[in-house]
Design an enzyme around this catalytic site. Structure first.
Site, short mmCIF file in Angstrom:
data_model
loop_
_atom_site.label_atom_id
_atom_site.label_comp_id
_atom_site.label_asym_id
_atom_site.label_seq_id
_atom_site.Cartn_x
_atom_site.Cartn_y
_atom_site.Cartn_z
N LYS A 49 0.90 -1.16 -0.02
CA LYS A 49 0.01 -0.06 0.20
C LYS A 49 0.83 1.29 -0.07
O LYS A 49 0.74 2.41 -0.63
CB LYS A 49 -0.83 -0.20 1.14
CG LYS A 49 -2.22 -0.93 1.25
CD LYS A 49 -2.82 -1.20 2.32
CE LYS A 49 -3.75 -2.18 2.37
NZ LYS A 49 -4.54 -2.59 3.60
N GLN A 93 -4.55 -1.63 9.63
CA GLN A 93 -4.57 -2.85 8.95
C GLN A 93 -5.21 -4.01 9.82
O GLN A 93 -4.79 -4.06 11.07
CB GLN A 93 -3.11 -3.15 8.68
CG GLN A 93 -2.69 -4.66 7.84
CD GLN A 93 -3.52 -4.44 6.60
OE1 GLN A 93 -3.64 -3.41 5.94
NE2 GLN A 93 -3.99 -5.75 5.84
N ASP A 116 -10.83 2.81 4.12
CA ASP A 116 -11.25 1.61 3.97
C ASP A 116 -12.79 1.40 3.87
O ASP A 116 -13.43 0.44 3.27
CB ASP A 116 -10.83 0.94 5.13
CG ASP A 116 -9.63 -0.03 5.30
OD1 ASP A 116 -9.35 -0.58 4.10
OD2 ASP A 116 -8.93 -0.05 6.20
N1 GUN Z 1 -6.96 -6.79 6.25
C1 GUN Z 1 -7.26 -7.54 5.02
N2 GUN Z 1 -8.18 -6.92 4.03
C2 GUN Z 1 -8.11 -5.54 4.76
C3 GUN Z 1 -8.39 -4.14 4.05
O1 GUN Z 1 -8.99 -4.20 3.06
N3 GUN Z 1 -8.21 -3.17 5.10
C4 GUN Z 1 -7.75 -3.38 6.26
N4 GUN Z 1 -7.46 -2.21 6.82
N5 GUN Z 1 -7.14 -4.53 6.74
C5 GUN Z 1 -7.31 -5.62 6.01
#
Ligand code: GUN
Length: 274
Positions: A49, A93, A116
């Site tokens: 990311k 995350q 998100d």
């Molecule tokens: N863990 C797995 N997928 C995601 C996501 O799309 N966002 C976040 N913050 N954590 C994740």
């Protein structure tokens, strides 16, 4: 002939659009990603990311906490970031360690910085048909992929397998918003095979091999959100690709399908400044 939906190609196109959009903004968006603990998969996702954000001109900071961080410490950092005008996006995350209430953490993030789209306000807006500040990245990326290939959604029967807050539930809501007839299936659904056979569009987000040979209707669209290592050590998804793909009109590969679209979609969100 079956068309393989090229998530890598479409994601590159979206990322270049995001880059152009960021260049035109009067401020540089700043995405802060919080990583708790040492989950190797989470670390890979977070690094990816950060790297992609920087490629499109979005400033990105990763804040790391040890696995023993307290809930208060985490909430206090989020409050600080909410009040920092130079921070435009906040992402924690997941998963978080068990002693931390993930719902409290998600709710602490300002809905206008919740890239998100997991905050209850954004989830609620989507559910009642009001434009949320952000749509969750994976379902939004899937809709972008379907649109890029001009795959109609309206009036179709879409079957979503999985009901997670990250993929299944928002996917069902977004397909409903686009006037599909949506069936959401999960581990308690007794006649999954029969339901899948009636689907024009199948989205599988389960994390294990579930869509197998002869399960899908001829000329259906199959979207595989699953990604994990199979017994042979290779990355694989929820769909038995070799056996299922001949029946499909469109299908996503794993890797190279939904994964790159998710990150492009997150970058699209991260380029929004409220
Ligand atoms: N863990 C797995 N997928 C995601 C996501 O799309 N966002 C976040 N913050 N954590 C994740």
């Amino acid at each position: 002939m079956t068309v393989i939906l090229d998530g890598k190609k479409v994601s590159s196109k979206i990322l270049s659009i995001v880059k152009e959009r960021v260049e035109k903004l009067s401020i540089t968006p700043h995405l802060v990603v919080i990583l708790v603990g040492d989950n190797p998969a989470s670390r890979i996702y977070v690094n990816n990311k950060k790297k992609t954000a920087e490629e499109v001109g979005i400033k990105s900071t990763v804040i790391e906490f040890g696995v023993n961080v307290t809930e208060e410490e985490l909430l206090s950092k989020i409050e600080e970031l909410n009040n920092d005008k130079s921070v435009t996006g906040i992402l924690v995350q997941l998963p978080l360690p068990e002693h931390i209430d993930k719902n409290k953490v998600i709710e602490a993030i300002s809905p206008q910085k919740d890239v998100d789209g997991f905050h209850p306000l954004n989830v609620g807006k989507l559910a009642v048909g009001i434009e949320p500040y952000f749509y969750p990245a994976t379902p939004q990326g899937i809709i972008m992929l379907l649109d890029e290939y001009n795959i109609g959604i309206e009036g179709k029967h879409a079957v979503v397998i999985g009901r997670s807050n990250i993929v299944g539930k928002p996917m069902s809501q977004m397909l409903l918003k686009r006037n599909a007839t949506v069936t959401t299936c999960h581990s308690y659904t007794p006649n999954l095979d029969e339901i899948i056979k009636t689907a024009d569009i199948v989205v599988s987000a389960v994390g294990k091999k579930i869509v197998r040979c002869k399960m899908v209707k001829k000329n259906s669209v199959v979207i595989d959100v699953g990604i994990y290592k199979g017994a042979d050590g290779k990355l694989t998804g929820d769909v038995d690709f070799d056996f299922v793909s001949p029946s499909c009109e469109f299908i996503t590969p794993v890797p190279g399908g939904v994964g790159p679209m998710t990150i492009a979609s997150l970058m699209y969100n991260s380029s929004k400044v409220y």
